[in-house]
Design a protein around this motif. Structure first.
Motif, PDB file in Angstrom:
ATOM      1  N   VAL A   1       0.872  -1.172   0.000  1.00  0.00           N
ATOM      2  CA  VAL A   1       0.000   0.000   0.000  1.00  0.00           C
ATOM      3  C   VAL A   1       0.905   1.217   0.000  1.00  0.00           C
TER       4      VAL A   1
ATOM      5  N   ARG B   1      -1.126   7.276  -2.854  1.00  0.00           N
ATOM      6  CA  ARG B   1      -2.099   6.308  -3.336  1.00  0.00           C
ATOM      7  C   ARG B   1      -2.747   6.694  -4.650  1.00  0.00           C
TER       8      ARG B   1
ATOM      9  N   ILE C   1      -6.694   0.610  -0.255  1.00  0.00           N
ATOM     10  CA  ILE C   1      -6.180  -0.148   0.880  1.00  0.00           C
ATOM     11  C   ILE C   1      -6.870  -1.496   0.975  1.00  0.00           C
TER      12      ILE C   1
ATOM     13  N   ALA D   1       2.772  -1.553   4.409  1.00  0.00           N
ATOM     14  CA  ALA D   1       1.712  -0.548   4.417  1.00  0.00           C
ATOM     15  C   ALA D   1       2.297   0.795   4.806  1.00  0.00           C
TER      16      ALA D   1
ATOM     17  N   PRO E   1      -1.156   3.685   6.181  1.00  0.00           N
ATOM     18  CA  PRO E   1      -2.394   3.104   5.643  1.00  0.00           C
ATOM     19  C   PRO E   1      -3.660   3.830   6.079  1.00  0.00           C
TER      20      PRO E   1
END
Ligand SMILES: Nc1ncnc2c1ncn2[C@@H]1O[C@H](COP(=O)(O)OP(=O)(O)OP(=O)(O)O)[C@@H](O)[C@H]1O
Ligand SMILES: [Mg+2]
Length: 508
Positions: free
Chosen positions: A344, A348, A413, A431, A434
């Protein structure tokens, strides 16, 4: 807390009455009432997609609501544009900045000021910018180019610009989501000096702690409606969380319930040097099956690079990376994924979701080939994620780019953390922040997912600037400072002070 120069009986600086604003398939603001008083910090609190940014856009003139009215100083007013709003002293600093990189700070500040910019001499503009910056504690070099500034400095430019344009009411949309804790403290000092000078600040956030710290009053929204309107003096975290989410939220610490097993991720001497700058400097770490290793640190200390190296997005200058016994160093993201690594990334929307594609197509992007053919399964998975993460969207076929910022993050996610591609029973999960930008309900869900993955024997590397998060769900904690691991502790024995000092680069 701000002073409140309002005398009893004075009308609020702005009242919004029964505001309705619709988008195709959603009522973003559903009969919203809010009163903003002079000299107060008024927080708009709500989950992702609750309608906060939309309400702020109505208050500043960016959106004209379909129903309802605005009263400014008690007078009914229709705002047709942000220019209209500014003419009445209302200005907004957006979630995503709107500055021009190759212009200077001073040029950006006067940009769009059609009334007088062409008449002002550059030195006068710079003086004006410097004076505003001085008054409100917003240190800036007026002649610096925007492209050379940090995110925190760009935000200062946006605030100075709004003040320069004469705003008495400033709408700040999630201003702290891009700031380090230190920058957030500086912003709070600025907010206090603005309200002390009689200005009104609308502070949009979904972080309960900071709302309680900075705001005098809070309007809570959920699903486009107001669910609460309270003084911060007379409320609690729990009450605010309940009004936001509509149920009890459990953010208490979670730890592994069984001993960690064999190492799943091994990183040895990992180094990245680019253009003479070493951002990751000889990092050694090991993450075992059934544990969460938390990496704490102030952002910009090599977190992004470390995560990209492990995920194979970037090739290291030196060092080795092994995932589930397979060496993947320098072999790219596909090799890392094939060895059982899920990632992740911090950025993003930049690298994770394709905004023009639907949620279903976004689910298919990272799946094995056989899965590609199975749109039915992807649609079912998308629906499942929408339900469990309470994703606000018109449906699995709506483009990802239309979702509110937080909701798009939830989808990405969920896709990474929750993917079940059959073969791998134990996997490695990297991650990066996250839960950044997520609301408390979604944070609870993500922590639950990480906890569940740990219980199934996955090895999880959690990289987060949010020290609370690292302390809440890790089993072991290390601190990354200037590309090096400088402090290691078990979560049980962790000292917040020692970690904080290590984060600040102070070594004992
Ligand atoms: N320009 C737009 N077109 C279509 N739908 C929109 C648009 N802007 C917002 N929406 C929808 O309206 C709802 C409210 O969105 P809004 O951006 O106001 O939420 P928010 O509370 O600011 O959320 P976040 O915390 O994620 O920023 C969401 O369902 C969103 O998808
Ligand atoms: Mg928003």
């Amino acid at each position: 807390m701000g002073v409140r120069p309002d005398h009893p009986g004075a009308p609020p600086a702005i009242s919004a009455r029964r505001i309705v604003k619709r988008f195709p398939g959603v009522v973003a603001n559903d009969c919203v009432d809010v009163d903003l008083r002079r000299g107060e910090v008024h927080a708009l609190l709500g989950e992702n997609g609750a309608g906060k940014s939309t309400l702020a856009a109505v208050l500043c003139g960016l959106y004209v609501p379909e129903e309802g009215e605005l009263l400014i100083d008690g007078v009914r007013t229709v705002l047709h544009s942000p220019r209209d709003g500014l003419a009445r002293g209302i200005g907004m600093v957006h979630q995503h900045f709107r500055l021009i990189d190759r212009f200077t700070v001073a040029e950006n500040v006067v940009l769009g000021d059609r009334t007088q910019s062409w008449r002002l001499r550059p030195d006068r503009i710079e003086d004006a910018v410097a004076e505003i910056a001085e008054t409100y504690g917003l240190p800036l070099d007026p002649s610096a180019h925007i492209g050379d500034l940090s995110v925190g400095q760009r935000q200062r430019v946006e605030i100075v610009k709004t003040l320069y344009q004469g705003a008495r009411i400033l709408l700040l949309d999630e201003p702290t989501s891009v700031l380090t804790p230190q920058e957030a403290d500086a912003l709070f000092a600025t907010v206090r000096s603005m309200t002390a000078a009689g200005r009104t600040v609308v502070f949009i956030s979904h972080k309960l702690g900071e709302v309680l710290e900075i705001a005098d009053r809070v309007t809570v929204m959920r699903d486009g409606r107001v669910t609460g309107d309270v003084d911060t003096d007379s409320t609690t975290r729990e009450e605010l969380a309940r009004m936001m989410v509509g149920r009890e939220v459990d953010l208490s610490p979670r730890r592994a319930r069984a001993a960690a097993r064999e190492p799943m991720l091994r990183v040895e001497g990992l180094t990245l040097t680019r253009g003479g700058v070493t951002s990751v400097d000889g990092v050694d770490l090991e993450v075992r099956a059934g544990e969460i290793l938390g990496i704490a640190g102030v952002s910009g200390n090599g977190q992004r690079e470390l995560a990209d190296l492990i995920a194979g997005v970037e090739a290291p200058t030196a060092g080795r990376i092994t995932v589930s016994g397979t060496e993947v160093t320098g072999r790219g993201p596909r090799a890392a994924r094939a060895a059982g690594l899920a990632y992740v990334p911090e950025d993003r929307l930049g690298t994770g979701l394709a905004p023009a594609l639907s949620m279903v197509d976004n689910m298919l992007l990272t799946r094995p080939r056989s899965f590609l053919l199975d749109r039915r399964a992807a649609r079912a998975e998308a629906r499942d994620i929408i339900e469990r993460f309470e994703v606000k969207t018109t449906g699995p076929d709506a483009p990802a780019g239309l979702m509110s910022g937080g909701n798009a993050q939830k989808v990405l996610i969920a896709r990474e953390l929750d993917s079940t591609d059959g073969e791998h029973t134990a996997r490695v999960l990297v991650a990066a922040s996250p839960t950044r930008g997520l609301d408390v309900g979604a944070i609870e869900t993500v922590w639950g997912i990480l906890d569940g993955a740990r219980a199934r024997g996955e090895a999880i590397l959690l990289i987060s600037e949010d020290l609370e998060e690292v302390l809440a769900i890790s089993d072991r904690i290390v601190v990354l400072s200037e590309g090096r691991l400088v402090h290691e502790t078990t979560a049980a024995a962790a000292s917040r002070e020692a970690i904080g000092l290590a984060m600040a680069g102070v070594t004992p």
